[in-house]
Scaffold this active site. Structure first.
Site, PDB file in Angstrom:
ATOM      1  N   PHE A  31      12.631 -13.119   9.426  1.00  0.00           N
ATOM      2  CA  PHE A  31      11.974 -13.630  10.612  1.00  0.00           C
ATOM      3  C   PHE A  31      12.780 -13.229  11.832  1.00  0.00           C
ATOM      4  O   PHE A  31      13.978 -13.015  11.765  1.00  0.00           O
ATOM      5  CB  PHE A  31      11.843 -15.160  10.548  1.00  0.00           C
ATOM      6  N   HIS A  32      12.119 -13.141  12.960  1.00  0.00           N
ATOM      7  CA  HIS A  32      12.784 -12.813  14.214  1.00  0.00           C
ATOM      8  C   HIS A  32      13.252 -14.125  14.841  1.00  0.00           C
ATOM      9  O   HIS A  32      12.430 -14.925  15.263  1.00  0.00           O
ATOM     10  CB  HIS A  32      11.826 -12.079  15.154  1.00  0.00           C
TER      11      HIS A  32
END
Length: 92
Positions: A31-32
């Protein structure tokens, strides 16, 4: 699925403690990360509208961490806009 398995590739035969270490060291996220240095004016905000950190003179943040909320899409485009805004602020 047993008929499709030829051999275990990893992590192999491990004790419970070794398995815990393997999981701890091998786990990750794709995930960012964002929203850890929220931009805004409320007491939970760390960065103002000019990307300056409250209470730290000369320090600015220009990445996905300043987003006040997690986006519903990829963070790349909004992060580019944040960078462009930072460039405008620095040039002004």
């Amino acid at each position: 699925m047993r008929e499709f398995v030829k051999r275990e590739v990893m992590p192999g035969a491990l004790s419970p403690a070794e398995m815990q270490d393997f999981a701890k060291n091998a786990a990750g996220t794709y995930f960012h990360e964002s929203c850890t240095c929220k931009m805004g004016t409320d007491e939970m905000s760390l960065v103002d509208a000019n990307l300056s950190v409250y209470g730290v003179e000369g320090l600015s943040i220009a990445d996905a961490s300043i987003m006040p909320r997690v986006t519903t899409g990829n963070t790349m485009a909004p992060t580019v806009i944040i960078g462009e805004r930072a460039a405008d602020i620095l040039l002004a």
